[in-house]
Design a protein around this motif. Sequence first.
Motif, PDB file in Angstrom:
ATOM      1  N   LEU A   1      -4.432 -34.689 -32.443  1.00 38.85           N
ATOM      2  CA  LEU A   1      -3.708 -35.731 -31.710  1.00 38.85           C
ATOM      3  C   LEU A   1      -2.380 -35.189 -31.224  1.00 38.85           C
ATOM      4  O   LEU A   1      -1.846 -34.232 -31.778  1.00 38.85           O
ATOM      5  CB  LEU A   1      -3.468 -36.957 -32.593  1.00 38.85           C
ATOM      6  N   GLN A   2      -1.913 -35.842 -30.176  1.00 36.10           N
ATOM      7  CA  GLN A   2      -0.555 -35.531 -29.707  1.00 36.10           C
ATOM      8  C   GLN A   2       0.276 -36.815 -29.802  1.00 36.10           C
ATOM      9  O   GLN A   2       0.920 -37.055 -30.801  1.00 36.10           O
ATOM     10  CB  GLN A   2      -0.610 -34.936 -28.302  1.00 36.10           C
ATOM     11  N   CYS A   3       0.192 -37.699 -28.802  1.00 31.84           N
ATOM     12  CA  CYS A   3       0.976 -38.938 -28.915  1.00 31.84           C
ATOM     13  C   CYS A   3       0.364 -39.898 -29.925  1.00 31.84           C
ATOM     14  O   CYS A   3       1.042 -40.760 -30.465  1.00 31.84           O
ATOM     15  CB  CYS A   3       1.100 -39.623 -27.561  1.00 31.84           C
ATOM     16  N   GLY A   4      -0.937 -39.783 -30.146  1.00 32.84           N
ATOM     17  CA  GLY A   4      -1.612 -40.615 -31.150  1.00 32.84           C
ATOM     18  C   GLY A   4      -2.113 -41.960 -30.646  1.00 32.84           C
ATOM     19  O   GLY A   4      -2.725 -42.709 -31.405  1.00 32.84           O
ATOM     20  N   PHE A   5      -1.881 -42.261 -29.384  1.00 33.79           N
ATOM     21  CA  PHE A   5      -2.241 -43.601 -28.921  1.00 33.79           C
ATOM     22  C   PHE A   5      -3.749 -43.833 -28.925  1.00 33.79           C
ATOM     23  O   PHE A   5      -4.228 -44.910 -29.279  1.00 33.79           O
ATOM     24  CB  PHE A   5      -1.669 -43.860 -27.519  1.00 33.79           C
ATOM     25  N   CYS A   6      -4.502 -42.817 -28.554  1.00 32.99           N
ATOM     26  CA  CYS A   6      -5.970 -42.967 -28.529  1.00 32.99           C
ATOM     27  C   CYS A   6      -6.574 -42.775 -29.910  1.00 32.99           C
ATOM     28  O   CYS A   6      -7.768 -43.028 -30.100  1.00 32.99           O
ATOM     29  CB  CYS A   6      -6.587 -41.939 -27.584  1.00 32.99           C
ATOM     30  N   THR A   7      -5.784 -42.279 -30.858  1.00 34.44           N
ATOM     31  CA  THR A   7      -6.331 -41.766 -32.117  1.00 34.44           C
ATOM     32  C   THR A   7      -7.070 -42.804 -32.971  1.00 34.44           C
ATOM     33  O   THR A   7      -8.180 -42.510 -33.446  1.00 34.44           O
ATOM     34  CB  THR A   7      -5.210 -41.080 -32.935  1.00 34.44           C
TER      35      THR A   7
ATOM     36  N   CYS B   1      -8.305 -39.819 -23.581  1.00 36.95           N
ATOM     37  CA  CYS B   1      -7.134 -39.227 -24.240  1.00 36.95           C
ATOM     38  C   CYS B   1      -6.280 -38.605 -23.151  1.00 36.95           C
ATOM     39  O   CYS B   1      -6.643 -37.572 -22.588  1.00 36.95           O
ATOM     40  CB  CYS B   1      -7.551 -38.168 -25.268  1.00 36.95           C
ATOM     41  N   ARG B   2      -5.180 -39.251 -22.870  1.00 39.34           N
ATOM     42  CA  ARG B   2      -4.333 -38.762 -21.775  1.00 39.34           C
ATOM     43  C   ARG B   2      -3.610 -37.471 -22.147  1.00 39.34           C
ATOM     44  O   ARG B   2      -3.097 -36.770 -21.289  1.00 39.34           O
ATOM     45  CB  ARG B   2      -3.351 -39.858 -21.346  1.00 39.34           C
ATOM     46  N   CYS B   3      -3.543 -37.170 -23.426  1.00 37.57           N
ATOM     47  CA  CYS B   3      -2.904 -35.921 -23.856  1.00 37.57           C
ATOM     48  C   CYS B   3      -3.886 -34.755 -23.817  1.00 37.57           C
ATOM     49  O   CYS B   3      -3.485 -33.612 -24.032  1.00 37.57           O
ATOM     50  CB  CYS B   3      -2.362 -36.063 -25.271  1.00 37.57           C
TER      51      CYS B   3
HETATM   52  S1  FES Z   1      -3.362 -38.058 -28.312  1.00 39.69           S
HETATM   53 FE1  FES Z   1      -2.226 -39.017 -26.702  1.00 39.69          FE
HETATM   54  S2  FES Z   1      -3.724 -40.168 -25.632  1.00 39.69           S
HETATM   55 FE2  FES Z   1      -4.877 -39.032 -27.058  1.00 39.69          FE
END
Ligand code: FES
Length: 178
Positions: A116-122, A153-155
């Motif tokens: 994960l990066q931002c974690g929003f989709c996680t 996942c936008r990241c």
């Molecule tokens: S980790 Fe950022 S949208 Fe998937």
Amino acid sequence: MSATPHSSDTRTAGTLGPEPLPLSLLVNGEVRTALADPATTLVEFLRDSLGLTGTKIGCDRGACSACTVWIDGEVAASCMTLAFDVRDQSITTIEGLSHEGKLHPVQRAFIEHDALQCGFCTPGMVMSCAHLVDKNPRCTLEDVKAAISGHLCRCGAYPNIFKATLAAAAAVDQDRSA
Ligand code: FES
Ligand code: FES
């Protein structure tokens, strides 16, 4: 003979309201009750009424899978589900995935593989990947891709999500074979 809706038939939200009504849902093994407008979606009820904010709202229209939960053990988009329509079902959210204080193997693997990066989709990703791993710990990369094909996942964390899910699957398979 035409079917006439019975006045006591409250299975569809269209027969309720418009005023808020008490709603009880079985969430993560507990009955949780709060007032809800009949048009409330499941994700709104989870987040706004029950404080379970682990489940995210991305598109709010069934296109990103950020809001994925399990309904009776099957993955579902909670933004596309009316809360009143799941009164007889069991809901599992990301908050309910750990067991006796232990993270689900997919949750652990996401941490270990930096998935994960931002974690929003996680949370949504984890719910779909955990569903796959629980059902088929011998899953392939193609199975993982299919399981998360509706998730955005936008990241661009997909490569590590694939690695994490396959690692979790291998661990679960080893445990079950032991
Ligand atoms: S980790 Fe950022 S949208 Fe998937
Ligand atoms: S928020 Fe439900 S699918 Fe995007």
